[in-house]
Enzyme design. Structure first.
Site, PDB file in Angstrom:
ATOM      1  N   LYS A  34      -7.028  -3.643  -0.896  1.00 62.36           N
ATOM      2  CA  LYS A  34      -6.397  -4.945  -0.659  1.00 62.36           C
ATOM      3  C   LYS A  34      -6.416  -5.795  -1.927  1.00 62.36           C
ATOM      4  CE  LYS A  34      -6.803  -5.287   4.298  1.00 62.36           C
ATOM      5  NZ  LYS A  34      -7.380  -5.928   5.469  1.00 62.36           N
ATOM      6  N   GLY A  35      -5.263  -6.322  -2.285  1.00 60.80           N
ATOM      7  CA  GLY A  35      -5.168  -7.190  -3.453  1.00 60.80           C
ATOM      8  C   GLY A  35      -5.118  -6.436  -4.776  1.00 60.80           C
ATOM      9  N   GLU A  63      -5.508 -16.953  -0.059  1.00 60.10           N
ATOM     10  CA  GLU A  63      -5.773 -15.549  -0.418  1.00 60.10           C
ATOM     11  C   GLU A  63      -6.598 -14.836   0.649  1.00 60.10           C
ATOM     12  OE1 GLU A  63      -5.805 -12.851  -2.062  1.00 60.10           O
ATOM     13  OE2 GLU A  63      -4.571 -13.274  -3.782  1.00 60.10           O
ATOM     14  N   ASP A  64      -6.345 -13.538   0.834  1.00 56.09           N
ATOM     15  CA  ASP A  64      -7.156 -12.762   1.779  1.00 56.09           C
ATOM     16  C   ASP A  64      -8.033 -11.723   1.086  1.00 56.09           C
ATOM     17  OD1 ASP A  64      -5.018 -11.017   1.059  1.00 56.09           O
ATOM     18  OD2 ASP A  64      -5.528  -9.775   2.785  1.00 56.09           O
ATOM     19  N   ASN A 118       6.888  -5.177  -4.622  1.00 53.41           N
ATOM     20  CA  ASN A 118       7.887  -5.228  -3.543  1.00 53.41           C
ATOM     21  C   ASN A 118       7.978  -6.615  -2.911  1.00 53.41           C
ATOM     22  OD1 ASN A 118       8.574  -2.342  -3.494  1.00 53.41           O
ATOM     23  ND2 ASN A 118       6.449  -2.069  -2.846  1.00 53.41           N
ATOM     24  N   ASP A 178      -0.698 -15.939  -1.621  1.00 56.06           N
ATOM     25  CA  ASP A 178      -0.689 -14.480  -1.691  1.00 56.06           C
ATOM     26  C   ASP A 178       0.247 -14.015  -0.568  1.00 56.06           C
ATOM     27  OD1 ASP A 178      -1.552 -11.797  -2.251  1.00 56.06           O
ATOM     28  OD2 ASP A 178      -2.775 -11.924  -0.435  1.00 56.06           O
ATOM     29  N   LEU A 179       0.755 -12.808  -0.663  1.00 59.02           N
ATOM     30  CA  LEU A 179       1.703 -12.334   0.354  1.00 59.02           C
ATOM     31  C   LEU A 179       1.029 -11.435   1.405  1.00 59.02           C
ATOM     32  CD1 LEU A 179       4.671 -12.026   1.339  1.00 59.02           C
ATOM     33  CD2 LEU A 179       4.872 -10.089  -0.227  1.00 59.02           C
ATOM     34  N   ASP A 180       0.558 -10.273   0.934  1.00 62.88           N
ATOM     35  CA  ASP A 180       0.012  -9.275   1.857  1.00 62.88           C
ATOM     36  C   ASP A 180      -1.313  -9.771   2.447  1.00 62.88           C
ATOM     37  OD1 ASP A 180       2.106  -7.515   1.310  1.00 62.88           O
ATOM     38  OD2 ASP A 180       1.089  -6.711  -0.455  1.00 62.88           O
ATOM     39  N   ARG A 212      -0.785  -1.277  -7.453  1.00 61.97           N
ATOM     40  CA  ARG A 212      -0.414   0.060  -6.971  1.00 61.97           C
ATOM     41  C   ARG A 212      -1.106   1.156  -7.793  1.00 61.97           C
ATOM     42  NH1 ARG A 212       5.831   1.077  -7.003  1.00 61.97           N
ATOM     43  NH2 ARG A 212       5.693  -1.013  -6.106  1.00 61.97           N
ATOM     44  N   LYS A 216      -5.003  -9.347 -10.587  1.00 63.28           N
ATOM     45  CA  LYS A 216      -6.148 -10.070 -10.026  1.00 63.28           C
ATOM     46  C   LYS A 216      -7.368  -9.145 -10.119  1.00 63.28           C
ATOM     47  CE  LYS A 216      -3.042 -12.079  -6.535  1.00 63.28           C
ATOM     48  NZ  LYS A 216      -2.633 -12.075  -5.123  1.00 63.28           N
ATOM     49  N   THR A 276       1.067  -6.292   5.580  1.00 64.37           N
ATOM     50  CA  THR A 276       1.636  -5.025   5.104  1.00 64.37           C
ATOM     51  C   THR A 276       0.544  -3.983   4.857  1.00 64.37           C
ATOM     52  OG1 THR A 276       1.625  -6.042   2.960  1.00 64.37           O
ATOM     53  CG2 THR A 276       3.752  -5.902   4.064  1.00 64.37           C
ATOM     54  N   SER A 328       1.650 -12.809  -5.905  1.00 62.21           N
ATOM     55  CA  SER A 328       1.294 -11.532  -5.272  1.00 62.21           C
ATOM     56  C   SER A 328       1.199 -10.402  -6.289  1.00 62.21           C
ATOM     57  CB  SER A 328       2.370 -11.186  -4.231  1.00 62.21           C
ATOM     58  OG  SER A 328       2.247  -9.850  -3.808  1.00 62.21           O
ATOM     59  N   ALA A 329       0.329  -9.427  -6.004  1.00 59.99           N
ATOM     60  CA  ALA A 329       0.220  -8.238  -6.856  1.00 59.99           C
ATOM     61  C   ALA A 329       1.341  -7.239  -6.580  1.00 59.99           C
ATOM     62  CB  ALA A 329      -1.119  -7.557  -6.600  1.00 59.99           C
ATOM     63  N   SER A 330       2.086  -7.467  -5.492  1.00 62.47           N
ATOM     64  CA  SER A 330       3.064  -6.467  -5.063  1.00 62.47           C
ATOM     65  C   SER A 330       4.368  -6.540  -5.852  1.00 62.47           C
ATOM     66  CB  SER A 330       3.386  -6.668  -3.580  1.00 62.47           C
ATOM     67  OG  SER A 330       4.473  -5.837  -3.214  1.00 62.47           O
TER      68      SER A 330
HETATM   69  C1  BG6 Z   1      -1.045  -6.299  -2.886  1.00 62.10           C
HETATM   70  C2  BG6 Z   1      -1.690  -5.514  -1.771  1.00 62.10           C
HETATM   71  O1  BG6 Z   1      -0.481  -7.473  -2.374  1.00 62.10           O
HETATM   72  O2  BG6 Z   1      -0.033  -5.532  -3.507  1.00 62.10           O
HETATM   73  C3  BG6 Z   1      -2.222  -4.204  -2.318  1.00 62.10           C
HETATM   74  O3  BG6 Z   1      -2.752  -6.273  -1.212  1.00 62.10           O
HETATM   75  C4  BG6 Z   1      -1.097  -3.446  -3.009  1.00 62.10           C
HETATM   76  O4  BG6 Z   1      -2.767  -3.455  -1.270  1.00 62.10           O
HETATM   77  C5  BG6 Z   1      -0.477  -4.315  -4.099  1.00 62.10           C
HETATM   78  O5  BG6 Z   1      -1.602  -2.257  -3.596  1.00 62.10           O
HETATM   79  C6  BG6 Z   1       0.686  -3.649  -4.817  1.00 62.10           C
HETATM   80  O6  BG6 Z   1       1.741  -3.486  -3.909  1.00 62.10           O
HETATM   81  P1  BG6 Z   1       3.095  -2.721  -4.209  1.00 62.10           P
HETATM   82  O7  BG6 Z   1       4.033  -3.224  -3.141  1.00 62.10           O
HETATM   83  O8  BG6 Z   1       3.541  -3.133  -5.591  1.00 62.10           O
HETATM   84  O9  BG6 Z   1       2.801  -1.277  -4.127  1.00 62.10           O
HETATM   85 MG    MG Z   2      -3.489 -10.117   0.007  1.00 63.07          MG
END
Ligand code: BG6
Ligand code: MG
Length: 223
Positions: A45-46, A169-170, A118, A9-11, A49, A145, A17, A114-116
């Site tokens: 967290k996790g 994972e956190d 970004n 996982d990233l964040d 968006r 997730k 972040t 990662s769910a992000s």
């Molecule tokens: C996850 C974070 O990694 O990414 C969440 O833990 C965040 O808090 C999610 O909402 C989505 O991130 P992003 O960068 O696509 O807005």
């Molecule tokens: Mg995380």
């Protein structure tokens, strides 16, 4: 032939972040007329968006049109990216770089799960992008997730069976996703919060080469 692979996982695992998400979500909440605390931020967290915005609006008991929601998703992300663009390698969390070195030494490949949306940008900011053999992020999945999709795609990128993969994972949703994918789950952070993980560590400095080797043996034994 790799015996195991790792999915990070990233964040909250590689970088922190959450503090930047917090600042950006808090500004939106204040704009909408309610307080948003660090404790509220824990719930995000996790979480994707879009889901994060829904939770935030529930906290403030605010209802918005789809159009307004879209507008705030864009403005929140623009604000968040201002912080991300300032990030550098000094923001890599303790133990993360060393663990990647250890895995390289052992010939174990790793991908991001990662769910992000970004995630690629963040990895580039901290100079880690090129080290991952694959990136699975919020753009690559249809189900967030705790659905295991993100990690199952990660296993495909590693060319391994799910049972051969180890997930760091956190977030509770991430541990649930790893367990649902039949992978070894390692909770990074609060042991009580992440009690469903197969193993728990406070941070990645606790992960030794010996521990990784013991996982290889464990995975070999169950095969
Ligand atoms: C996850 C974070 O990694 O990414 C969440 O833990 C965040 O808090 C999610 O909402 C989505 O991130 P992003 O960068 O696509 O807005
Ligand atoms: Mg995380």
């Amino acid at each position: 032939m790799n015996k195991i692979g790792v999915i990070f996982d990233l964040d909250g695992v590689i970088v922190d972040t959450a503090k930047y998400h917090f600042l950006a979500w808090k500004e939106l909440a204040n704009h909408l007329g309610f307080e948003f605390t660090e404790a509220h931020n824990e719930q995000l967290k996790g979480v994707s968006r879009v889901r994060s915005l829904e939770i935030l609006l529930d906290i403030g008991k605010v209802e918005l049109s789809d159009e307004k929601k879209q507008e705030f998703l864009v403005s929140k992300n623009e604000h968040y990216l201002q912080y991300i663009h300032e990030m550098g390698p000094e923001e890599i969390l303790p133990g993360a770089s060393n663990l990647l070195d250890t895995l390289d030494d052992l010939g174990i490949q790793y991908v991001l799960g990662s769910a992000s949306k970004n995630a690629p940008l963040i990895l580039k900011q901290v100079n880690l992008f090129d080290r991952f053999v694959g990136i699975v992020d919020g753009n690559s999945v249809s189900k967030a997730k705790p659905d295991p999709e993100v990690f199952l795609i990660g296993a495909e990128k590693l060319k391994l069976k799910p049972e051969q993969c180890v997930v760091f994972e956190d977030a509770i949703a991430g541990i649930d996703a790893a367990n649902a994918a039949h992978m070894i789950s390692i909770g990074v952070g609060d042991k009580q919060t992440l009690s469903k993980a197969d193993f728990n560590v406070e941070d990645l400095t606790e992960i030794t080469s010996g521990f990784i080797k013991s996982l290889i043996t464990k995975i070999e034994t169950v095969k």
